[in-house]
Design a protein around this motif. Structure first.
Motif, PDB file in Angstrom:
ATOM      1  N   ARG A  82       0.810  -1.198   0.000  1.00 58.27           N
ATOM      2  CA  ARG A  82       0.000   0.000   0.000  1.00 58.27           C
ATOM      3  C   ARG A  82       0.836   1.237   0.000  1.00 58.27           C
ATOM      4  NH1 ARG A  82      -3.283  -0.413   4.897  1.00 58.27           N
ATOM      5  NH2 ARG A  82      -1.272  -0.923   5.718  1.00 58.27           N
ATOM      6  N   ARG A  83       2.061   1.077   0.056  1.00 59.69           N
ATOM      7  CA  ARG A  83       2.859   2.276   0.186  1.00 59.69           C
ATOM      8  C   ARG A  83       3.262   2.898  -1.117  1.00 59.69           C
ATOM      9  NH1 ARG A  83       6.070   1.305   5.502  1.00 59.69           N
ATOM     10  NH2 ARG A  83       4.283   0.794   6.737  1.00 59.69           N
ATOM     11  N   GLY A  84       2.898   2.295  -2.149  1.00 58.01           N
ATOM     12  CA  GLY A  84       3.116   2.978  -3.421  1.00 58.01           C
ATOM     13  C   GLY A  84       4.445   2.715  -4.069  1.00 58.01           C
ATOM     14  N   GLU A  85       5.227   1.994  -3.431  1.00 59.35           N
ATOM     15  CA  GLU A  85       6.484   1.736  -4.088  1.00 59.35           C
ATOM     16  C   GLU A  85       6.457   0.338  -4.660  1.00 59.35           C
ATOM     17  OE1 GLU A  85      10.482   1.739  -2.160  1.00 59.35           O
ATOM     18  OE2 GLU A  85      10.097   3.830  -2.562  1.00 59.35           O
ATOM     19  N   VAL A  86       6.822   0.298  -5.840  1.00 59.91           N
ATOM     20  CA  VAL A  86       6.825  -0.998  -6.489  1.00 59.91           C
ATOM     21  C   VAL A  86       8.249  -1.470  -6.623  1.00 59.91           C
ATOM     22  CG1 VAL A  86       6.279  -2.247  -8.547  1.00 59.91           C
ATOM     23  CG2 VAL A  86       4.826  -0.385  -7.777  1.00 59.91           C
ATOM     24  N   ILE A  87       8.491  -2.479  -5.972  1.00 59.72           N
ATOM     25  CA  ILE A  87       9.845  -2.983  -6.055  1.00 59.72           C
ATOM     26  C   ILE A  87       9.839  -4.294  -6.800  1.00 59.72           C
ATOM     27  CG2 ILE A  87      11.826  -3.720  -4.767  1.00 59.72           C
ATOM     28  CD1 ILE A  87      10.719  -2.055  -2.477  1.00 59.72           C
ATOM     29  N   THR A  88      10.510  -4.260  -7.815  1.00 60.42           N
ATOM     30  CA  THR A  88      10.526  -5.469  -8.607  1.00 60.42           C
ATOM     31  C   THR A  88      11.783  -6.241  -8.287  1.00 60.42           C
ATOM     32  OG1 THR A  88      11.749  -4.392 -10.317  1.00 60.42           O
ATOM     33  CG2 THR A  88       9.365  -4.309 -10.439  1.00 60.42           C
ATOM     34  N   ALA A 123       8.543 -12.418  -2.181  1.00 58.73           N
ATOM     35  CA  ALA A 123       8.636 -11.692  -0.926  1.00 58.73           C
ATOM     36  C   ALA A 123       8.506 -10.225  -1.226  1.00 58.73           C
ATOM     37  CB  ALA A 123       9.968 -11.986  -0.288  1.00 58.73           C
ATOM     38  N   TRP A 124       7.356  -9.809  -1.165  1.00 62.24           N
ATOM     39  CA  TRP A 124       7.189  -8.386  -1.439  1.00 62.24           C
ATOM     40  C   TRP A 124       7.470  -7.616  -0.194  1.00 62.24           C
ATOM     41  CZ3 TRP A 124       6.959  -6.145  -5.921  1.00 62.24           C
ATOM     42  CH2 TRP A 124       6.613  -6.927  -7.014  1.00 62.24           C
ATOM     43  N   GLN A 125       8.206  -6.651  -0.420  1.00 58.05           N
ATOM     44  CA  GLN A 125       8.670  -5.857   0.665  1.00 58.05           C
ATOM     45  C   GLN A 125       7.802  -4.653   0.819  1.00 58.05           C
ATOM     46  OE1 GLN A 125      12.339  -4.375  -0.397  1.00 58.05           O
ATOM     47  NE2 GLN A 125      13.359  -5.359   1.286  1.00 58.05           N
ATOM     48  N   GLN A 126       7.632  -4.306   1.975  1.00 60.38           N
ATOM     49  CA  GLN A 126       6.928  -3.058   2.162  1.00 60.38           C
ATOM     50  C   GLN A 126       7.939  -1.965   2.353  1.00 60.38           C
ATOM     51  OE1 GLN A 126       4.083  -3.964   5.113  1.00 60.38           O
ATOM     52  NE2 GLN A 126       2.660  -2.637   4.098  1.00 60.38           N
ATOM     53  N   GLY A 127       7.778  -0.993   1.587  1.00 60.55           N
ATOM     54  CA  GLY A 127       8.714   0.114   1.720  1.00 60.55           C
ATOM     55  C   GLY A 127       7.952   1.303   2.189  1.00 60.55           C
ATOM     56  N   GLU A 128       8.256   2.378   1.570  1.00 63.88           N
ATOM     57  CA  GLU A 128       7.510   3.575   1.908  1.00 63.88           C
ATOM     58  C   GLU A 128       6.134   3.400   1.316  1.00 63.88           C
ATOM     59  OE1 GLU A 128       8.857   5.855   3.605  1.00 63.88           O
ATOM     60  OE2 GLU A 128      10.694   4.715   3.750  1.00 63.88           O
ATOM     61  N   TYR A 129       5.371   4.391   1.496  1.00 60.23           N
ATOM     62  CA  TYR A 129       4.047   4.292   0.917  1.00 60.23           C
ATOM     63  C   TYR A 129       4.157   4.087  -0.574  1.00 60.23           C
ATOM     64  CZ  TYR A 129       1.367   5.509   4.911  1.00 60.23           C
ATOM     65  OH  TYR A 129       0.745   5.497   6.116  1.00 60.23           O
ATOM     66  N   GLY A 130       3.366   3.236  -1.012  1.00 63.69           N
ATOM     67  CA  GLY A 130       3.335   3.021  -2.445  1.00 63.69           C
ATOM     68  C   GLY A 130       4.510   2.231  -2.950  1.00 63.69           C
ATOM     69  N   HIS A 149       7.534   6.369 -10.149  1.00 68.36           N
ATOM     70  CA  HIS A 149       8.888   6.884 -10.315  1.00 68.36           C
ATOM     71  C   HIS A 149       9.836   5.905  -9.656  1.00 68.36           C
ATOM     72  CE1 HIS A 149       7.973   8.511  -6.293  1.00 68.36           C
ATOM     73  NE2 HIS A 149       9.231   8.254  -6.070  1.00 68.36           N
ATOM     74  N   LYS A 150      11.007   6.061 -10.010  1.00 70.89           N
ATOM     75  CA  LYS A 150      11.976   5.130  -9.481  1.00 70.89           C
ATOM     76  C   LYS A 150      12.387   5.555  -8.097  1.00 70.89           C
ATOM     77  CE  LYS A 150      14.773   1.673 -10.073  1.00 70.89           C
ATOM     78  NZ  LYS A 150      14.883   1.504  -8.618  1.00 70.89           N
ATOM     79  N   THR A 151      12.506   4.596  -7.285  1.00 73.15           N
ATOM     80  CA  THR A 151      13.019   4.900  -5.968  1.00 73.15           C
ATOM     81  C   THR A 151      14.524   4.844  -6.055  1.00 73.15           C
ATOM     82  OG1 THR A 151      11.127   3.894  -4.909  1.00 73.15           O
ATOM     83  CG2 THR A 151      13.093   4.186  -3.583  1.00 73.15           C
ATOM     84  N   LYS A 152      15.075   5.949  -5.898  1.00 70.82           N
ATOM     85  CA  LYS A 152      16.519   5.978  -6.061  1.00 70.82           C
ATOM     86  C   LYS A 152      17.216   5.243  -4.931  1.00 70.82           C
ATOM     87  CE  LYS A 152      16.598  10.127  -8.760  1.00 70.82           C
ATOM     88  NZ  LYS A 152      17.028  11.528  -8.843  1.00 70.82           N
ATOM     89  N   GLY A 153      18.206   4.582  -5.335  1.00 70.62           N
ATOM     90  CA  GLY A 153      18.988   3.877  -4.337  1.00 70.62           C
ATOM     91  C   GLY A 153      18.422   2.526  -3.971  1.00 70.62           C
ATOM     92  N   THR A 208      13.043  -1.135  -7.326  1.00 73.44           N
ATOM     93  CA  THR A 208      11.992  -0.496  -6.549  1.00 73.44           C
ATOM     94  C   THR A 208      11.396   0.682  -7.285  1.00 73.44           C
ATOM     95  OG1 THR A 208      13.052  -1.122  -4.508  1.00 73.44           O
ATOM     96  CG2 THR A 208      11.458   0.662  -4.413  1.00 73.44           C
ATOM     97  N   TYR A 209      10.140   0.667  -7.329  1.00 79.09           N
ATOM     98  CA  TYR A 209       9.418   1.768  -7.956  1.00 79.09           C
ATOM     99  C   TYR A 209       8.375   2.241  -6.985  1.00 79.09           C
ATOM    100  CZ  TYR A 209      11.595   0.022 -12.161  1.00 79.09           C
ATOM    101  OH  TYR A 209      12.497  -0.380 -13.094  1.00 79.09           O
ATOM    102  N   LYS A 210       8.047   3.406  -7.197  1.00 78.53           N
ATOM    103  CA  LYS A 210       7.083   3.948  -6.265  1.00 78.53           C
ATOM    104  C   LYS A 210       5.978   4.675  -6.987  1.00 78.53           C
ATOM    105  CE  LYS A 210       6.979   6.428  -1.988  1.00 78.53           C
ATOM    106  NZ  LYS A 210       7.778   7.170  -1.027  1.00 78.53           N
ATOM    107  N   PHE A 211       4.840   4.542  -6.471  1.00 80.76           N
ATOM    108  CA  PHE A 211       3.716   5.271  -7.038  1.00 80.76           C
ATOM    109  C   PHE A 211       3.855   6.732  -6.675  1.00 80.76           C
ATOM    110  CE2 PHE A 211       2.125   1.009  -6.696  1.00 80.76           C
ATOM    111  CZ  PHE A 211       1.517   0.843  -7.924  1.00 80.76           C
ATOM    112  N   ASN A 212       3.500   7.515  -7.589  1.00 77.85           N
ATOM    113  CA  ASN A 212       3.626   8.942  -7.342  1.00 77.85           C
ATOM    114  C   ASN A 212       2.374   9.516  -6.752  1.00 77.85           C
ATOM    115  OD1 ASN A 212       6.170   8.970  -8.404  1.00 77.85           O
ATOM    116  ND2 ASN A 212       5.384   9.221 -10.472  1.00 77.85           N
ATOM    117  N   PHE A 213       2.294   9.350  -5.536  1.00 81.45           N
ATOM    118  CA  PHE A 213       1.096   9.866  -4.889  1.00 81.45           C
ATOM    119  C   PHE A 213       1.077  11.368  -4.902  1.00 81.45           C
ATOM    120  CE2 PHE A 213       1.520   5.807  -2.566  1.00 81.45           C
ATOM    121  CZ  PHE A 213       0.549   5.200  -3.310  1.00 81.45           C
ATOM    122  N   ASN A 214       2.228  11.871  -4.867  1.00 81.96           N
ATOM    123  CA  ASN A 214       2.319  13.313  -4.799  1.00 81.96           C
ATOM    124  C   ASN A 214       1.730  13.977  -5.991  1.00 81.96           C
ATOM    125  OD1 ASN A 214       4.467  11.498  -4.459  1.00 81.96           O
ATOM    126  ND2 ASN A 214       5.442  12.673  -6.009  1.00 81.96           N
TER     127      ASN A 214
END
Length: 532
Positions: free
Chosen positions: A13-19, A55-62, A103-107, A111-117
């Motif tokens: 749910r955090r919006g980050e997609v980590i592949t 194993a999907w990781q939960q990161g930040e939102y999205g 957008h890409k989660t840098k570092g 990992t990708y993240k949904f752009n909630f912003n």
DNA sequence: AGCGGAAAAT
DNA sequence: ATTTTCCGCT
């Protein structure tokens, strides 16, 4: 794919997609899925997050991540898409960058993240729970269009359905952070992180179904699939007391509509644009008294213009009536029965071919007699924004500014012409002093190309549109190719964005727009298509 | 790893 | 219009 990303959200749910990907080499990855989109792959992975396989990781939102490498192949196989591989998937995801969906989660690898912003919640511009502006990079999707993403409740720890508290600035900050540095993230209170899965799902569904409502190829991206949040009108959709959605502006039951400031912001263009009929317009629903105060109107108009300017909103998207000017109630339906237009407007999502939006003709009709655009002078702004000083722009990032100012919300509810005209007058002149940016937008070296190209066109258009054409004029093209804009946003001009944010905020404040602005999110696209 | 152009496929 | 595929570049 858009629709599919929603599912990605489900995974986390955090919006980050980590592949995850096993092999470093492309070739090793090459096996994937047939014609399924990457999104599909993602989705499948997401859904399996809890499974042993992924194993999907939960990161930040999205954020979504999978730590188990090489699963893509398995996924692809399972999905009968043997060709799928991370490389392709990532490519697909990269296309979402442009759409600002991801957008890409840098570092972070894979990992990708949904752009909630960037997905701004047009409906709840006033939500401001974090006055300090502290917003985690991965702000919860709720208040923004990102809510389209339905994050699966399955594994999520926070399923209780707490809605987050959002600040207008949250999205802005979020945006900024997400754009660049994850290191700058601020910790998010767990409470804030909670998402109401059910709600999300519902909203997503609504979105998908109303996909065609958006009407027209407008918006920054001009993606047909672009959507706007449907949630607003849903009564009781967000029962949570803490939820910003608890009170829908549309309902007119005391909530945001009664907010004292920033009338321009009090209503979201989205809402209006989707109003099936004038009667449904929030303005009509919430107030029972009709007032006209020149001063207020003036103020209102300025604020509105400001909003338009800063968020690239089309003036047409602005509510016809400021909160202080509530027209007599006019309800075609009893409140209880009020159909949520999302549903009403929503034809079931169809394949690409169906994007034709059968109802388009319908939608347009009401639009015809539309009220004159209020502060048309603003039009150029959307483009000019790029020219604004960074500092100034930065101010207004309470909510993500929407680049989709171009979005056409032609379905505005009709409003008294007189008022509109008055408004124009009132606004146009006084506005100038209030907006230094307008009169003398500082040139921005950062985007010389875009800026230069845009300006002439923009001005031209503005001139054309505003004075002579009070009636809604369709904006066909965006000045700047989405490509460039996106690039700018995501690749880097962080400072610029921040500056914009600041600036916008400032100007808003000046104009009395304290609240966050509405923005229409292009990314709405994400929710657009239903996944089927 | 990741990006993005380009072309083909849908 | 979007997704898939390929590939060169960083």
């Amino acid at each position: 794919m858009k629709n599919r990303l929603q599912y990605c959200g489900e995974a986390d749910r955090r919006g980050e997609v980590i592949t995850s990907r096993t092999g470093p080499t492309r070739q090793s990855l090459a096996r994937g899925s047939g014609r399924s989109s990457y999104g599909t792959s993602i989705r499948s992975c997401c859904r399996r997050r809890s499974s042993s396989r992924h194993a999907w990781q939960q990161g930040e939102y999205g954020e979504l991540s999978s730590k188990i490498p090489m699963k893509w192949q398995a996924v692809g196989r399972r999905k009968c898409k043997p060709q799928m591989n991370y490389d392709k998937l990532s490519r697909a995801l990269r296309y979402y960058y442009n759409k600002r969906i991801l957008h890409k989660t840098k570092g972070k690898r894979f990992t990708y993240k949904f752009n909630f912003n960037k997905l701004v919640m047009p409906n709840y511009p006033f939500i401001n729970i974090r006055p300090n502006g502290g917003v985690p990079q991965s702000a919860p999707p709720v208040p923004t269009a990102s809510s389209h993403f339905h994050f699966s409740p399955l594994d999520s720890p926070n399923e209780d359905g707490h809605m987050n508290h959002y600040t207008g600035s949250s999205s802005a900050q979020s945006s900024r952070e997400s754009l660049n540095d994850i290191n700058e993230r601020k910790p998010i209170p767990s409470e804030t992180e909670d998402l109401h899965s059910m709600e999300w799902r519902r909203s997503a569904e609504h979105l998908s179904s109303r996909n065609t409502v958006g009407g027209g190829p407008h918006g920054l991206q001009k993606h047909k699939s672009d959507l706007l949040l449907p949630v607003f009108s849903m009564h009781g959709m967000y029962p949570d007391a803490h939820s910003p959605f608890a009170v829908s502006p549309l309902t007119g039951r005391g909530g945001l509509m009664s907010m004292p400031h920033s009338p321009a912001l009090s209503l979201t263009p989205t809402v209006f644009s989707y109003s099936p009929s004038p009667g449904l317009s929030p303005a009509f629903q919430s107030g029972s008294c009709f007032n006209f105060n020149p001063e207020e109107m003036k103020h209102y108009l300025q604020a509105q213009a400001c909003s338009v300017f800063n968020y690239h909103l089309s003036p047409r998207t602005m509510p016809r009536f400021p909160s202080f000017m509530m027209p007599p109630p006019h309800r075609p339906f009893p409140p209880e029965e009020q159909p949520s237009f999302p549903i009403k407007l929503q034809p079931p999502p169809m394949g690409r071919k169906n994007k034709e939006r059968p109802q388009s003709s319908e939608d347009k009709r009401p639009a015809a007699p539309q009220l004159p655009l209020l502060p048309l002078k603003v039009e150029p702004v959307s483009d000019e924004e790029e020219l604004l000083s960074d500092e100034e722009l930065d101010r207004n990032h309470h909510l993500e500014k929407e680049d989709d100012s171009d979005s056409e919300f032609d379905r505005e509810t009709p409003s008294p012409k007189l008022d509109a005209e008055k408004a124009v007058h009132t606004f146009v002149k006084p506005a100038a002093p209030s907006w230094p940016q307008f009169s003398a937008p500082p040139a921005r070296s950062t985007y010389p190309r875009e800026g230069t190209e845009d300006q002439p066109e923009t001005s031209e258009r503005a001139v054309k549109d505003s004075p002579s054409e009070p009636v809604v004029v369709e904006k066909k093209e965006e000045t700047l190719p989405p490509k460039f804009r996106y690039k700018r946003l995501w690749n880097g001009d962080r400072q610029a964005e921040a500056a914009e944010d600041r600036e916008c905020r400032k100007s808003c404040i000046i104009n009395g727009c304290r609240s966050s602005e509405v923005s229409v999110e292009t990314s709405a696209t994400v929710a657009a298509a239903a996944d089927s």
